[in-house]
Design an enzyme around this catalytic site. Sequence first.
Site, PDB file in Angstrom:
ATOM      1  N   THR A  56      13.977   8.590  42.526  1.00 57.59           N
ATOM      2  CA  THR A  56      15.231   9.343  42.561  1.00 57.59           C
ATOM      3  C   THR A  56      16.412   8.387  42.628  1.00 57.59           C
ATOM      4  OG1 THR A  56      16.527  11.054  43.672  1.00 57.59           O
ATOM      5  CG2 THR A  56      15.207   9.652  45.100  1.00 57.59           C
ATOM      6  N   ASN A  61      19.152   9.720  43.815  1.00 55.63           N
ATOM      7  CA  ASN A  61      19.990  10.471  44.748  1.00 55.63           C
ATOM      8  C   ASN A  61      19.656  10.051  46.189  1.00 55.63           C
ATOM      9  OD1 ASN A  61      20.873  12.546  46.518  1.00 55.63           O
ATOM     10  ND2 ASN A  61      20.990  13.984  44.810  1.00 55.63           N
ATOM     11  N   LYS A 117      18.454  12.841  48.650  1.00 54.72           N
ATOM     12  CA  LYS A 117      17.052  13.263  48.529  1.00 54.72           C
ATOM     13  C   LYS A 117      16.135  12.260  49.228  1.00 54.72           C
ATOM     14  CE  LYS A 117      17.075  15.371  43.878  1.00 54.72           C
ATOM     15  NZ  LYS A 117      16.436  15.259  42.558  1.00 54.72           N
ATOM     16  N   ASP A 171      12.810  17.724  40.845  1.00 51.84           N
ATOM     17  CA  ASP A 171      13.941  18.304  40.137  1.00 51.84           C
ATOM     18  C   ASP A 171      14.330  19.526  40.956  1.00 51.84           C
ATOM     19  OD1 ASP A 171      15.687  17.957  37.821  1.00 51.84           O
ATOM     20  OD2 ASP A 171      15.096  20.017  37.392  1.00 51.84           O
ATOM     21  N   SER A 172      15.605  19.601  41.280  1.00 51.06           N
ATOM     22  CA  SER A 172      16.034  20.645  42.195  1.00 51.06           C
ATOM     23  C   SER A 172      17.410  21.133  41.813  1.00 51.06           C
ATOM     24  CB  SER A 172      16.025  20.094  43.626  1.00 51.06           C
ATOM     25  OG  SER A 172      16.691  18.854  43.695  1.00 51.06           O
ATOM     26  N   ARG A 192      13.254  21.647  49.620  1.00 49.56           N
ATOM     27  CA  ARG A 192      12.624  20.326  49.510  1.00 49.56           C
ATOM     28  C   ARG A 192      11.550  20.147  50.576  1.00 49.56           C
ATOM     29  NH1 ARG A 192      16.805  18.126  48.915  1.00 49.56           N
ATOM     30  NH2 ARG A 192      16.720  18.184  46.645  1.00 49.56           N
TER      31      ARG A 192
END
Length: 197
Positions: free
Chosen positions: A7, A9, A12, A68-69, A178
Amino acid sequence: MKLYCATTNPGKLREFRLAAQGHVEIEPVEELGRLPECVEDGATFEENAAKKALHYSAWAPGPLFADDSGLVVDALGGAPGVVSARFSGPGATDASNNALLLEKLRGIGNRTARFVCVIAVAEQGCLAGTFRGEVEGRILDQARGAQGFGYDPLFFFEPYGCTFGEVEGPRKFEVSHRGRALRAMLDYFDRAAFQSR
Ligand code: ITT
């Protein structure tokens, strides 16, 4: 056990590491930003999560997962959905995405929404599985709290009586999309370890 996580991000990664403490070691893929980018052009969270995990697994020496969110808003026909990260266009930030969301929902009474997260696990180009988690909430008309990331300050979670921007990481993870997807993935690894005994 060590699992690689793909990721870009940091929000996350922070949540995954916090939640996996004492279960598995989560290691970010080294220099992910320098690898050829994965094109996230799938129509569903499942497709994009699988694409990311398969793509980056080529650079990981062991099992790897990617998520993927995004946020699915009923009054917007499911938008921003799979384009949640780039809702407000090129160069989108959490602030610009949140501003656009508020603009689109101005004057709309139906504020129901959910966060969705799909985690895909892959190893050396083979997909091992996908794991989905969701959490229901509603979108406020102004941001509250500075915890978390993304749309958290606008996402009101009724059972807590506050937004995800107002709760500490571990509390969010207990109920979040998550958190649910990660626990499903950890169960999968526990079962696999049990079967191979
Ligand atoms: P990677 O693909 O590198 O993992 P990304 O942020 O681009 O990073 P996604 O394509 O999965 O990841 O987009 C997820 C977006 O959905 C994220 O940038 C937020 O805008 C939103 N989102 C997902 N989970 C969230 C959460 O727990 N809280 C708030 N916003 C969230």
